[in-house]
Scaffold this motif. Sequence first.
Motif, PDB file in Angstrom:
ATOM      1  N   VAL A 138       0.898  -1.273  -0.001  1.00  0.00           N
ATOM      2  CA  VAL A 138      -0.076   0.011  -0.155  1.00  0.00           C
ATOM      3  C   VAL A 138       0.849   1.241   0.110  1.00  0.00           C
ATOM      4  CG1 VAL A 138      -1.747  -1.252   1.174  1.00  0.00           C
ATOM      5  CG2 VAL A 138      -0.214   0.074   2.585  1.00  0.00           C
ATOM      6  N   SER A 139       0.154   2.446  -0.221  1.00  0.00           N
ATOM      7  CA  SER A 139       0.954   3.697  -0.229  1.00  0.00           C
ATOM      8  C   SER A 139       1.709   4.104   0.999  1.00  0.00           C
ATOM      9  CB  SER A 139       0.063   4.762  -0.660  1.00  0.00           C
ATOM     10  OG  SER A 139       0.670   6.087  -0.773  1.00  0.00           O
ATOM     11  N   PRO A 140       2.774   4.488   0.924  1.00  0.00           N
ATOM     12  CA  PRO A 140       3.419   4.973   2.270  1.00  0.00           C
ATOM     13  C   PRO A 140       2.967   6.073   2.957  1.00  0.00           C
ATOM     14  CG  PRO A 140       5.124   4.859   0.717  1.00  0.00           C
ATOM     15  CD  PRO A 140       3.769   4.809   0.019  1.00  0.00           C
ATOM     16  N   ARG A 141       1.845   6.912   2.124  1.00  0.00           N
ATOM     17  CA  ARG A 141       0.957   7.907   2.964  1.00  0.00           C
ATOM     18  C   ARG A 141       0.060   7.323   3.839  1.00  0.00           C
ATOM     19  NH1 ARG A 141      -0.496  11.048  -2.325  1.00  0.00           N
ATOM     20  NH2 ARG A 141      -0.513   8.901  -3.444  1.00  0.00           N
ATOM     21  N   TYR A 142      -0.382   5.928   3.591  1.00  0.00           N
ATOM     22  CA  TYR A 142      -1.156   5.603   4.601  1.00  0.00           C
ATOM     23  C   TYR A 142      -1.054   5.482   5.876  1.00  0.00           C
ATOM     24  CZ  TYR A 142      -4.735   2.207   6.124  1.00  0.00           C
ATOM     25  OH  TYR A 142      -5.749   1.637   6.996  1.00  0.00           O
ATOM     26  N   VAL A 143       0.325   5.621   6.197  1.00  0.00           N
ATOM     27  CA  VAL A 143       0.908   5.715   7.791  1.00  0.00           C
ATOM     28  C   VAL A 143       0.109   7.048   8.421  1.00  0.00           C
ATOM     29  CG1 VAL A 143       2.765   6.036   9.161  1.00  0.00           C
ATOM     30  CG2 VAL A 143       2.987   4.581   7.061  1.00  0.00           C
ATOM     31  N   VAL A 144       0.208   7.983   7.331  1.00  0.00           N
ATOM     32  CA  VAL A 144      -0.567   9.304   8.121  1.00  0.00           C
ATOM     33  C   VAL A 144      -1.915   8.948   8.449  1.00  0.00           C
ATOM     34  CG1 VAL A 144      -1.120  11.652   7.526  1.00  0.00           C
ATOM     35  CG2 VAL A 144       1.017  10.854   6.729  1.00  0.00           C
ATOM     36  N   VAL A 145      -2.799   8.314   7.831  1.00  0.00           N
ATOM     37  CA  VAL A 145      -3.985   7.982   8.017  1.00  0.00           C
ATOM     38  C   VAL A 145      -4.110   7.120   9.148  1.00  0.00           C
ATOM     39  CG1 VAL A 145      -6.042   6.683   7.200  1.00  0.00           C
ATOM     40  CG2 VAL A 145      -4.829   8.139   5.580  1.00  0.00           C
ATOM     41  N   GLU A 146      -3.240   6.268   9.437  1.00  0.00           N
ATOM     42  CA  GLU A 146      -3.300   5.223  10.706  1.00  0.00           C
ATOM     43  C   GLU A 146      -2.915   5.983  11.814  1.00  0.00           C
ATOM     44  OE1 GLU A 146      -4.308   1.917  11.047  1.00  0.00           O
ATOM     45  OE2 GLU A 146      -5.234   2.347   9.192  1.00  0.00           O
ATOM     46  N   ILE A 147      -1.717   6.939  11.820  1.00  0.00           N
ATOM     47  CA  ILE A 147      -1.384   7.670  13.090  1.00  0.00           C
ATOM     48  C   ILE A 147      -2.519   8.722  13.567  1.00  0.00           C
ATOM     49  CG2 ILE A 147       0.118   9.837  13.610  1.00  0.00           C
ATOM     50  CD1 ILE A 147       2.312   8.024  12.031  1.00  0.00           C
ATOM     51  N   VAL A 148      -3.246   9.349  12.447  1.00  0.00           N
ATOM     52  CA  VAL A 148      -4.264  10.203  13.043  1.00  0.00           C
ATOM     53  C   VAL A 148      -5.403   9.594  13.316  1.00  0.00           C
ATOM     54  CG1 VAL A 148      -5.952  11.799  12.134  1.00  0.00           C
ATOM     55  CG2 VAL A 148      -3.597  11.941  10.987  1.00  0.00           C
ATOM     56  N   GLY A 149      -5.766   8.304  13.105  1.00  0.00           N
ATOM     57  CA  GLY A 149      -6.759   7.497  13.597  1.00  0.00           C
ATOM     58  C   GLY A 149      -6.298   7.232  14.952  1.00  0.00           C
ATOM     59  N   THR A 150      -5.169   6.619  15.320  1.00  0.00           N
ATOM     60  CA  THR A 150      -4.755   6.419  16.613  1.00  0.00           C
ATOM     61  C   THR A 150      -4.608   7.346  17.670  1.00  0.00           C
ATOM     62  OG1 THR A 150      -3.308   4.738  15.386  1.00  0.00           O
ATOM     63  CG2 THR A 150      -2.661   5.251  17.862  1.00  0.00           C
ATOM     64  N   ILE A 151      -4.224   8.606  17.147  1.00  0.00           N
ATOM     65  CA  ILE A 151      -4.096   9.832  17.858  1.00  0.00           C
ATOM     66  C   ILE A 151      -5.534  10.111  18.412  1.00  0.00           C
ATOM     67  CG2 ILE A 151      -3.694  12.202  18.073  1.00  0.00           C
ATOM     68  CD1 ILE A 151      -0.962  11.576  16.432  1.00  0.00           C
TER      69      ILE A 151
ATOM     70  N   ARG B 289       5.689   0.225  10.650  1.00  0.00           N
ATOM     71  CA  ARG B 289       5.885  -1.278  10.395  1.00  0.00           C
ATOM     72  C   ARG B 289       4.629  -2.080   9.872  1.00  0.00           C
ATOM     73  NH1 ARG B 289       6.513  -5.311   8.485  1.00  0.00           N
ATOM     74  NH2 ARG B 289       7.527  -7.250   9.184  1.00  0.00           N
ATOM     75  N   ARG B 290       3.522  -1.898  10.741  1.00  0.00           N
ATOM     76  CA  ARG B 290       2.405  -2.566  10.520  1.00  0.00           C
ATOM     77  C   ARG B 290       1.719  -2.247   8.986  1.00  0.00           C
ATOM     78  NH1 ARG B 290      -3.228  -1.877  10.984  1.00  0.00           N
ATOM     79  NH2 ARG B 290      -2.952   0.122  11.524  1.00  0.00           N
ATOM     80  N   VAL B 291       1.807  -0.766   8.725  1.00  0.00           N
ATOM     81  CA  VAL B 291       1.418  -0.477   7.320  1.00  0.00           C
ATOM     82  C   VAL B 291       2.333  -1.112   6.474  1.00  0.00           C
ATOM     83  CG1 VAL B 291       1.178   1.526   5.807  1.00  0.00           C
ATOM     84  CG2 VAL B 291       0.346   1.658   8.022  1.00  0.00           C
ATOM     85  N   ARG B 292       3.569  -1.288   6.394  1.00  0.00           N
ATOM     86  CA  ARG B 292       4.371  -1.898   5.501  1.00  0.00           C
ATOM     87  C   ARG B 292       4.184  -3.545   5.630  1.00  0.00           C
ATOM     88  NH1 ARG B 292       8.372   0.972   7.920  1.00  0.00           N
ATOM     89  NH2 ARG B 292       9.520  -0.874   9.002  1.00  0.00           N
TER      90      ARG B 292
END
Length: 193
Positions: free
Chosen positions: A47-60, A102-105
């Motif tokens: 998946v796109s590396p930008r997806y990390v931002v989506v997951e981080i915002v959701g976790t926060i 790491r989870r997104v990768r």
Amino acid sequence: MAAWSPSSSAPFRRTSRTTSARKKPEGSVPERPSSLDLGTGADWQRVSPRYVVVEIVGTIVVGVIACAAAAAVWYLLELQWALYAGAGVALVTLVALILEPRRVRSIGYQLRQDDLLFRRGIMFQRFVAVPYGRMQLVDITRGPIARWLGLADLKLVTAAATTGVAIPGLTEADAESLRDRLVELAESRRAGL
């Protein structure tokens, strides 16, 4: 497997033959591997590396809401355990933020000959194979943050609820082309049934 050996002095003496000596009849079905062929690392689409931002915002967001709820319980009801619960939630949120990249990768998919293979997870890995002929719906969804980053989720629905798969974090162009390809493959497989 044992067979009778005509050259032996005992009429029923058995000798062993290896499976490599046996010839398979022509047109026979090849043996299936004993486990799921997961392919090599080069075959996986990530998946796109930008997806990390989506997951981080959701976790926060989830962490802040849970900590605020624990702080409100502690402040309004003066319950000491709520303070400890809020600290625990903050710690779990911090660990989750560290593990998000790491989870997104670890999320990936493969288009194989007869099915789509999806994987995710670090410690508890999940592999799902969705046969093309069983796909009933291929859907694209976009959340507000993902849409802002130009990302989309591709959802595959089958008759069995346990094999539904959502591939998150695809670029919009990749999601649309993959959706069209999967619909084409699903229609051709269903026509062949």
